[in-house]
Design a protein around this motif. Structure first.
Motif, PDB file in Angstrom:
ATOM      1  N   GLY A 274     -18.624  -8.698  -4.347  1.00 60.54           N
ATOM      2  CA  GLY A 274     -17.583  -9.482  -3.711  1.00 60.54           C
ATOM      3  C   GLY A 274     -16.225  -8.825  -3.653  1.00 60.54           C
ATOM      4  N   ALA A 275     -16.128  -7.557  -4.018  1.00 59.26           N
ATOM      5  CA  ALA A 275     -14.831  -6.868  -3.954  1.00 59.26           C
ATOM      6  C   ALA A 275     -14.363  -6.796  -2.510  1.00 59.26           C
ATOM      7  CB  ALA A 275     -14.942  -5.462  -4.537  1.00 59.26           C
ATOM      8  N   THR A 276     -13.084  -7.055  -2.295  1.00 61.79           N
ATOM      9  CA  THR A 276     -12.527  -6.834  -0.967  1.00 61.79           C
ATOM     10  C   THR A 276     -12.297  -5.342  -0.770  1.00 61.79           C
ATOM     11  OG1 THR A 276     -10.355  -7.404  -1.875  1.00 61.79           O
ATOM     12  CG2 THR A 276     -11.488  -9.097  -0.626  1.00 61.79           C
ATOM     13  N   GLU A 277     -12.165  -4.629  -1.884  1.00 55.97           N
ATOM     14  CA  GLU A 277     -12.038  -3.171  -1.844  1.00 55.97           C
ATOM     15  C   GLU A 277     -12.195  -2.634  -3.267  1.00 55.97           C
ATOM     16  OE1 GLU A 277      -9.037   0.171   0.031  1.00 55.97           O
ATOM     17  OE2 GLU A 277      -9.048  -1.878   0.782  1.00 55.97           O
ATOM     18  N   TRP A 278     -12.610  -1.391  -3.375  1.00 57.45           N
ATOM     19  CA  TRP A 278     -12.636  -0.666  -4.639  1.00 57.45           C
ATOM     20  C   TRP A 278     -11.643   0.482  -4.537  1.00 57.45           C
ATOM     21  CZ3 TRP A 278     -15.218  -1.313  -9.245  1.00 57.45           C
ATOM     22  CH2 TRP A 278     -16.257  -2.239  -9.275  1.00 57.45           C
ATOM     23  N   LEU A 279     -10.932   0.736  -5.607  1.00 51.23           N
ATOM     24  CA  LEU A 279     -10.059   1.907  -5.699  1.00 51.23           C
ATOM     25  C   LEU A 279     -10.544   2.770  -6.860  1.00 51.23           C
ATOM     26  CD1 LEU A 279      -6.615   0.053  -5.399  1.00 51.23           C
ATOM     27  CD2 LEU A 279      -7.855   1.230  -3.569  1.00 51.23           C
ATOM     28  N   ASN A 280     -10.365   4.054  -6.762  1.00 53.23           N
ATOM     29  CA  ASN A 280     -10.754   5.005  -7.822  1.00 53.23           C
ATOM     30  C   ASN A 280     -12.262   5.029  -8.076  1.00 53.23           C
ATOM     31  OD1 ASN A 280      -7.984   5.406  -8.163  1.00 53.23           O
ATOM     32  ND2 ASN A 280      -7.859   3.890  -9.794  1.00 53.23           N
TER      33      ASN A 280
ATOM     34  N   HIS B 119       1.351   2.943 -12.687  1.00 54.78           N
ATOM     35  CA  HIS B 119       0.913   2.628 -14.050  1.00 54.78           C
ATOM     36  C   HIS B 119      -0.319   3.431 -14.474  1.00 54.78           C
ATOM     37  CE1 HIS B 119       3.871  -0.482 -14.805  1.00 54.78           C
ATOM     38  NE2 HIS B 119       3.780  -0.724 -13.505  1.00 54.78           N
ATOM     39  N   GLU B 120      -0.620   4.477 -13.693  1.00 52.68           N
ATOM     40  CA  GLU B 120      -1.683   5.434 -14.014  1.00 52.68           C
ATOM     41  C   GLU B 120      -3.039   4.776 -14.275  1.00 52.68           C
ATOM     42  OE1 GLU B 120      -0.159   7.928 -17.149  1.00 52.68           O
ATOM     43  OE2 GLU B 120       1.577   8.503 -15.955  1.00 52.68           O
ATOM     44  N   ILE B 121      -3.365   3.812 -13.422  1.00 49.50           N
ATOM     45  CA  ILE B 121      -4.680   3.171 -13.507  1.00 49.50           C
ATOM     46  C   ILE B 121      -5.649   4.074 -12.753  1.00 49.50           C
ATOM     47  CG2 ILE B 121      -6.043   1.101 -13.075  1.00 49.50           C
ATOM     48  CD1 ILE B 121      -3.399  -0.459 -12.888  1.00 49.50           C
ATOM     49  N   THR B 122      -6.362   4.899 -13.498  1.00 55.70           N
ATOM     50  CA  THR B 122      -7.281   5.851 -12.878  1.00 55.70           C
ATOM     51  C   THR B 122      -8.728   5.382 -12.942  1.00 55.70           C
ATOM     52  OG1 THR B 122      -7.454   7.085 -14.951  1.00 55.70           O
ATOM     53  CG2 THR B 122      -5.770   7.810 -13.370  1.00 55.70           C
ATOM     54  N   GLN B 123      -8.998   4.344 -13.723  1.00 52.48           N
ATOM     55  CA  GLN B 123     -10.347   3.792 -13.796  1.00 52.48           C
ATOM     56  C   GLN B 123     -10.652   3.022 -12.513  1.00 52.48           C
ATOM     57  OE1 GLN B 123      -7.777   3.081 -15.794  1.00 52.48           O
ATOM     58  NE2 GLN B 123      -7.707   0.948 -16.383  1.00 52.48           N
ATOM     59  N   PRO B 124     -11.922   2.741 -12.254  1.00 53.34           N
ATOM     60  CA  PRO B 124     -12.263   1.964 -11.059  1.00 53.34           C
ATOM     61  C   PRO B 124     -11.527   0.621 -11.045  1.00 53.34           C
ATOM     62  CG  PRO B 124     -14.239   2.884 -12.044  1.00 53.34           C
ATOM     63  CD  PRO B 124     -13.123   3.130 -13.014  1.00 53.34           C
ATOM     64  N   ILE B 125     -11.038   0.259  -9.875  1.00 53.72           N
ATOM     65  CA  ILE B 125     -10.337  -1.018  -9.698  1.00 53.72           C
ATOM     66  C   ILE B 125     -11.111  -1.860  -8.691  1.00 53.72           C
ATOM     67  CG2 ILE B 125      -8.215  -2.195  -9.011  1.00 53.72           C
ATOM     68  CD1 ILE B 125      -6.721   0.439  -9.612  1.00 53.72           C
ATOM     69  N   PHE B 126     -11.603  -2.996  -9.152  1.00 48.16           N
ATOM     70  CA  PHE B 126     -12.263  -3.989  -8.311  1.00 48.16           C
ATOM     71  C   PHE B 126     -11.143  -4.873  -7.766  1.00 48.16           C
ATOM     72  CE2 PHE B 126     -14.235  -7.984  -7.362  1.00 48.16           C
ATOM     73  CZ  PHE B 126     -15.591  -7.782  -7.173  1.00 48.16           C
ATOM     74  N   VAL B 127     -10.868  -4.784  -6.471  1.00 46.20           N
ATOM     75  CA  VAL B 127      -9.834  -5.619  -5.870  1.00 46.20           C
ATOM     76  C   VAL B 127     -10.501  -6.938  -5.474  1.00 46.20           C
ATOM     77  CG1 VAL B 127      -8.095  -5.823  -4.061  1.00 46.20           C
ATOM     78  CG2 VAL B 127      -8.579  -3.580  -5.089  1.00 46.20           C
ATOM     79  N   ASP B 128     -10.118  -7.996  -6.175  1.00 48.77           N
ATOM     80  CA  ASP B 128     -10.787  -9.298  -6.071  1.00 48.77           C
ATOM     81  C   ASP B 128      -9.992 -10.254  -5.180  1.00 48.77           C
ATOM     82  OD1 ASP B 128     -12.828 -11.085  -6.564  1.00 48.77           O
ATOM     83  OD2 ASP B 128     -12.100 -11.669  -8.549  1.00 48.77           O
TER      84      ASP B 128
END
Length: 156
Positions: free
Chosen positions: A12-18, A88-97
């Motif tokens: 259901g992610a609208t997008e993934w980052l990283n 904020h150096e968020i380099t881990q996968p980001i689930f954009v919800d």
């Protein structure tokens, strides 16, 4: 979610980052920390360096996934999400919800919020709000230490 509940599917992610991850990729070898945050959350931004420190200190022993949970229409701005993640150096996968699909699967209501699953994909710890990093780190260390033991020696 209640303790010992299974990790939900990451759909259901609208997008993934990283990069993108699946539940199957996370369950099995090591514990997983999910941290829910939002670009409009001041406490989230203050806590991010602590989350990054856990990610970096335990990079071979802990999976870390960020979940961006919008709290308003303004929080849906992808360019701003990318900008704040970079700042904020968020380099881990980001689930954009953007549609709160994963938020609902977790029954989560707060940011920042932290969910730690053991290597079998069972929820072992949950916390929300500020000033939780000391306890969160203790829980991460406990699960990482459990991981070091052979499976047959673990206590439930």
């Amino acid at each position: 979610m209640k303790l010992r509940d299974k990790m939900p599917e990451l759909t259901g992610a609208t997008e993934w980052l990283n990069g993108q991850v699946t539940k199957d990729e996370l369950v099995g070898e090591r514990p997983t920390l999910f941290h829910f945050w939002s670009i409009s959350c001041h406490l989230c931004k203050e806590a991010m360096h602590h989350v990054n420190q856990l990610r970096d200190d335990y990079k071979e022993k802990l999976n870390v996934v960020a979940v961006h949970m919008p709290r308003s229409e303004a929080d849906l701005n992808m360019q701003e999400i990318i900008k704040v993640a970079e700042e904020h150096e968020i380099t881990q996968p980001i689930f954009v919800d953007g549609e709160h699909k994963l938020t609902e699967a977790f029954a989560n209501q707060y940011v920042p919020a932290y969910y730690i699953f053991d290597r079998e994909g069972k929820l072992r710890h949950y916390q929300a709000g500020g000033n939780v990093m000391k306890m969160l780190k203790k829980r991460v260390i406990r699960l990482v230490d459990e991981m070091e033991k052979p499976k047959e020696c673990e206590l439930s």
